[in-house]
Design an enzyme around this catalytic site. Structure first.
Site, PDB file in Angstrom:
ATOM      1  N   PHE A 115       0.859  -1.188   0.000  1.00 28.78           N
ATOM      2  CA  PHE A 115       0.000   0.000   0.000  1.00 28.78           C
ATOM      3  C   PHE A 115       0.896   1.238   0.000  1.00 28.78           C
ATOM      4  CE2 PHE A 115      -4.666   0.499   1.179  1.00 28.78           C
ATOM      5  CZ  PHE A 115      -5.083  -0.547   0.388  1.00 28.78           C
ATOM      6  N   GLU A 243      -6.952   1.763  -3.322  1.00 26.52           N
ATOM      7  CA  GLU A 243      -5.493   1.813  -3.462  1.00 26.52           C
ATOM      8  C   GLU A 243      -4.927   0.406  -3.664  1.00 26.52           C
ATOM      9  OE1 GLU A 243      -3.622   4.670  -0.950  1.00 26.52           O
ATOM     10  OE2 GLU A 243      -2.100   3.234  -0.320  1.00 26.52           O
TER      11      GLU A 243
HETATM   12  C1  LIG Z   1     -15.175   4.040   0.295  1.00 28.09           C
HETATM   13  C2  LIG Z   1     -14.209   3.946   1.438  1.00 28.09           C
HETATM   14  C3  LIG Z   1     -13.225   2.973   1.433  1.00 28.09           C
HETATM   15  C4  LIG Z   1     -12.309   2.894   2.486  1.00 28.09           C
HETATM   16  N1  LIG Z   1     -11.341   1.917   2.456  1.00 28.09           N
HETATM   17  C5  LIG Z   1     -10.484   1.804   3.504  1.00 28.09           C
HETATM   18  C6  LIG Z   1      -9.517   0.761   3.540  1.00 28.09           C
HETATM   19  O1  LIG Z   1      -9.455  -0.103   2.676  1.00 28.09           O
HETATM   20  N2  LIG Z   1      -8.672   0.725   4.599  1.00 28.09           N
HETATM   21  C7  LIG Z   1      -8.723   1.631   5.607  1.00 28.09           C
HETATM   22  O2  LIG Z   1      -7.916   1.527   6.539  1.00 28.09           O
HETATM   23  N3  LIG Z   1      -9.646   2.626   5.595  1.00 28.09           N
HETATM   24  C8  LIG Z   1     -10.525   2.715   4.581  1.00 28.09           C
HETATM   25  N4  LIG Z   1     -11.466   3.720   4.581  1.00 28.09           N
HETATM   26  C9  LIG Z   1     -11.618   4.554   5.777  1.00 28.09           C
HETATM   27  C10 LIG Z   1     -12.331   3.738   6.859  1.00 28.09           C
HETATM   28  O3  LIG Z   1     -13.220   2.830   6.267  1.00 28.09           O
HETATM   29  C11 LIG Z   1     -13.118   4.624   7.818  1.00 28.09           C
HETATM   30  O4  LIG Z   1     -12.314   5.666   8.282  1.00 28.09           O
HETATM   31  C12 LIG Z   1     -13.586   3.812   9.022  1.00 28.09           C
HETATM   32  O5  LIG Z   1     -14.224   2.619   8.612  1.00 28.09           O
HETATM   33  C13 LIG Z   1     -14.504   4.630   9.899  1.00 28.09           C
HETATM   34  O6  LIG Z   1     -15.051   3.799  10.878  1.00 28.09           O
HETATM   35  P1  LIG Z   1     -15.842   4.418  12.093  1.00 28.09           P
HETATM   36  O7  LIG Z   1     -16.285   3.266  12.919  1.00 28.09           O
HETATM   37  O8  LIG Z   1     -15.024   5.471  12.718  1.00 28.09           O
HETATM   38  O9  LIG Z   1     -17.097   5.141  11.425  1.00 28.09           O
HETATM   39  P2  LIG Z   1     -18.285   4.617  10.476  1.00 28.09           P
HETATM   40  O10 LIG Z   1     -18.059   3.267   9.947  1.00 28.09           O
HETATM   41  O11 LIG Z   1     -18.545   5.706   9.520  1.00 28.09           O
HETATM   42  O12 LIG Z   1     -19.508   4.500  11.473  1.00 28.09           O
HETATM   43  C14 LIG Z   1     -20.099   5.625  12.069  1.00 28.09           C
HETATM   44  C15 LIG Z   1     -21.265   5.160  12.903  1.00 28.09           C
HETATM   45  O13 LIG Z   1     -21.743   6.237  13.679  1.00 28.09           O
HETATM   46  C16 LIG Z   1     -23.144   6.279  13.629  1.00 28.09           C
HETATM   47  N5  LIG Z   1     -23.551   7.660  13.842  1.00 28.09           N
HETATM   48  C17 LIG Z   1     -23.061   8.776  13.266  1.00 28.09           C
HETATM   49  N6  LIG Z   1     -23.695   9.861  13.737  1.00 28.09           N
HETATM   50  C18 LIG Z   1     -24.590   9.422  14.651  1.00 28.09           C
HETATM   51  C19 LIG Z   1     -25.549  10.059  15.479  1.00 28.09           C
HETATM   52  N7  LIG Z   1     -25.745  11.382  15.446  1.00 28.09           N
HETATM   53  N8  LIG Z   1     -26.315   9.289  16.291  1.00 28.09           N
HETATM   54  C20 LIG Z   1     -26.175   7.939  16.305  1.00 28.09           C
HETATM   55  N9  LIG Z   1     -25.291   7.280  15.518  1.00 28.09           N
HETATM   56  C21 LIG Z   1     -24.500   8.024  14.723  1.00 28.09           C
HETATM   57  C22 LIG Z   1     -23.509   5.721  12.266  1.00 28.09           C
HETATM   58  O14 LIG Z   1     -24.811   5.197  12.286  1.00 28.09           O
HETATM   59  C23 LIG Z   1     -22.437   4.641  12.105  1.00 28.09           C
HETATM   60  O15 LIG Z   1     -22.892   3.445  12.709  1.00 28.09           O
HETATM   61  C24 LIG Z   1     -12.385   3.809   3.550  1.00 28.09           C
HETATM   62  C25 LIG Z   1     -13.385   4.770   3.566  1.00 28.09           C
HETATM   63  C26 LIG Z   1     -14.272   4.849   2.515  1.00 28.09           C
HETATM   64  C27 LIG Z   1     -15.302   5.942   2.548  1.00 28.09           C
END
Ligand SMILES: Cc1cc2nc3c(=O)[nH]c(=O)nc-3n(C[C@H](O)[C@H](O)[C@H](O)COP(=O)(O)OP(=O)(O)OC[C@H]3O[C@@H](n4cnc5c(N)ncnc54)[C@H](O)[C@@H]3O)c2cc1C
Length: 559
Positions: A115, A243
């Site tokens: 990567f 990527e």
């Molecule tokens: C298309 C894409 C591909 C990616 N690929 C990679 C990869 O291959 N490798 C890597 O390391 N990273 C990757 N990333 C980045 C990574 O996936 C994210 O940064 C990470 O998964 C975020 O996880 P999280 O649990 O912080 O948030 P999220 O998975 O976004 O979850 C947020 C949660 O919060 C909840 N929520 C939000 N606001 C509220 C509210 N007001 N009240 C109640 N619930 C709420 C939502 O319902 C959700 O359940 C990628 C991102 C994208 C967009």
């Protein structure tokens, strides 16, 4: 009043990892998610998750830590980064034990692909659907442990009483009731804020809710100006081409058919870090060597078999959106807004400056990514800091009795939301949101100039005023997505404002923040985090926070 020891706000990877850990420790856990947890944006992650597993002897956790520090352009906190890299191998093995099916090498070991910005192939993956596989694995564990899930509950405000966090006010989207949920410790895991840009790889739910709720309750946001642009997104709809494609050997070519990346990154070429590759592409496009605002991702030489085995999803996504089959033709791509490096200020245990409030995952700024995140480090961050924040929160919760809920908050949220439903001001959510998105594209894009940032700031100030006049078509209480959309827009405006303010203030170029008027990194003046504090009805108050350096002094950053 609803009540738990630990309340996790967010059901993506960071939230579920935190909930599982707290439940394993025997605590009473509630997990709130505004959408069904397995629809969280984590499920869209394609390429993989990093860990120095020791498949290659010369790859070590120290090498992972150094690559991350260099990737961060020396502004990540090195104590947190060291811990992060050390925790990584066991995080992968834990996921494997929980049933996550990683892709394998022929000898049965977990496969790893190269990567960007990494010295070794270090990214573990499940074909190109890594996030979804991990998300389902954790969802199963939440079921096994009987985590109380508040599905389709939307948190609107954080309760802080006498300086201590004590839960949230939340809207039950299914029936419109607004409740207080009291907790000894609250963990935000609400994800990123990509939707503040007009075009993004992020899902509709990435609206910065937790960042804004913490900020409004007095917790600083850190380094908001560092916004990642991913080098390979589809122009038409912003969808990501992982990527992992370049990791598997795909080329970037310009309109002349040249592999241009070695001009910009003589050693790493296409696998330089994302900020470097995105700038290179934008330069090619700006200098007339693109086609219709795009350069090309060329997978043809990988062959059909490898594409179908390792990258089936992105082939399909490109085919659906553009009609181009990556097996036969290069896919037009452009850099696109992708990831939020900044967020809620935490220490390396996930603790914010307010006792009882934690943050993990993309909404947090620990800070392990500094000015530029390496691909594969974000999924890792959710697993590592989801776990660590839950442990710290559990420890804290064991020591205290349940704190008081902020006495006025429930009523003030009920009347705020009631007023939104009644407002006849005539402004529309989608109009204000689109104007904000465009202001961010122009003011906070890959290349930044003070004049355009200032235009963005003025625009957001004006939009914040117009936001007060939003009218909703749906006045009902049941599944009112008009209302949740309006609440999200309010959160996004806070994110936009702090991002632009930080971008204007930081007079240097570092990682993803490129100021054309200050093209170099300036360690003397700017090797520090930007801290933004909320002031009601005024611009954010900006200050500095020191960067923690353990053993790597800043060096020139070349790939
Ligand atoms: C298309 C894409 C591909 C990616 N690929 C990679 C990869 O291959 N490798 C890597 O390391 N990273 C990757 N990333 C980045 C990574 O996936 C994210 O940064 C990470 O998964 C975020 O996880 P999280 O649990 O912080 O948030 P999220 O998975 O976004 O979850 C947020 C949660 O919060 C909840 N929520 C939000 N606001 C509220 C509210 N007001 N009240 C109640 N619930 C709420 C939502 O319902 C959700 O359940 C990628 C991102 C994208 C967009």
């Amino acid at each position: 009043m609803l009540q738990h020891d630990i309340l996790v706000v967010g059901g993506g990877l960071a939230g579920m990892r935190a909930a599982v850990e707290a439940a394993e420790l025997g605590l009473d856990v509630g997990m709130l998610s505004k959408i069904h947890p397995v629809r969280s944006h984590s499920g869209a992650a394609q390429g993989g998750i990093n860990a120095a597993l020791g498949n290659r002897e010369d790859d070590t956790t120290d090498a992972h830590a150094f690559d991350t520090v260099k990737g961060s352009d020396y502004i990540g906190d090195q104590d947190a980064i060291e811990l992060f890299a050390e925790e990584a191998p066991q995080a992968i093995i834990w996921l494997e034990h929980m049933g996550c099916i990683f892709s394998r090498m022929d000898d049965g070991r977990i496969a790893q692909r190269p990567f960007g910005g990494a010295s070794f192939p270090r990214t573990c993956y499940c074909a190109d659907v890594t996030g979804l596989v991990i998300l389902h694995t954790l969802w199963e564990q939440c079921q096994r442990l009987n985590v109380k899930v508040y599905e389709e509950w939307f948190a609107t405000a954080l309760s802080v009483q006498t300086g201590v966090g004590s839960g949230v006010v939340a809207l039950n989207v299914t029936d419109g009731t607004i409740e207080a949920i009291r907790a000894k410790a609250t963990i935000f895991a609400t994800g990123g804020a990509g939707r503040s840009f007009y075009k993004t790889t992020n899902g509709l739910s990435s609206t910065g809710d937790g960042m804004s709720m913490a900020y409004r309750a007095g917790i600083p946001l850190l380094d908001m100006e560092f916004v990642q642009f991913h080098p390979t997104t589809l122009k038409s709809n912003g969808v990501l081409m992982t990527e992992g494609a370049r990791g598997e050997g795909a080329y970037l070519i310009n309109a002349l058919g040249e592999r241009f990346m070695f001009k910009y990154a003589p050693t790493k070429g296409e696998l330089a870090s994302r900020d470097v590759v995105s700038r290179a592409e934008q330069t090619e496009i700006n200098e007339g060597r693109g086609v219709d605002g795009c350069v090309f991702l060329d997978l043809r030489h990988l062959g059909k078999q490898k594409i179908m085995e390792r990258l089936p999803q992105i082939r399909e996504l490109a085919l659906d959106a553009t009609g181009i089959d990556a097996i036969d033709e290069p896919v037009p791509i452009t850099p696109g807004m992708h990831y939020w490096m900044g967020g809620i200020q935490t220490d390396k245990h996930g603790a914010t400056p307010v006792p009882g409030v934690y943050a993990a995952g993309e909404c947090a700024c620990v800070s392990v990514h500094g000015a530029n995140r390496l691909g594969g480090n974000s999924l890792l961050e959710t697993i590592v800091f989801g776990k660590l924040s839950a442990r710290h929160a559990a420890d804290y919760a064991a020591r205290i009795s349940a704190p008081d809920f902020n006495a006025n908050l429930l009523e003030s949220e009920r009347s705020r939301i009631g007023a939104m439903l009644a407002n006849k001001g005539g402004e529309r959510v989608n109009v204000v949101r689109d104007e904000m998105g465009k202001a961010m594209m122009e003011g906070a894009g890959i290349y930044r100039l003070p004049a355009t940032i200032q235009v963005g700031i003025n625009r957001i100030r004006e939009l914040k005023q117009r936001y007060k006049q939003i009218s909703l078509d749906d006045k009902g209480r049941v599944f009112n997505t008009d209302l949740t959309g309006a609440l999200e827009l309010g959160f996004l405006l806070d994110v936009a404002e702090t991002t632009l303010a930080g971008a204007l203030r930081r007079e240097e170029s570092r990682g993803a923040h490129t100021r054309l008027d200050f093209p170099d990194r300036d360690d003397e003046k700017w090797m520090k985090h930007t801290q933004a504090r909320y002031r009601p009805d005024a611009d954010p108050e900006l200050g500095d926070k020191q960067v923690t350096v353990t053993k790597w002094q800043p060096q020139a950053r070349v790939y």
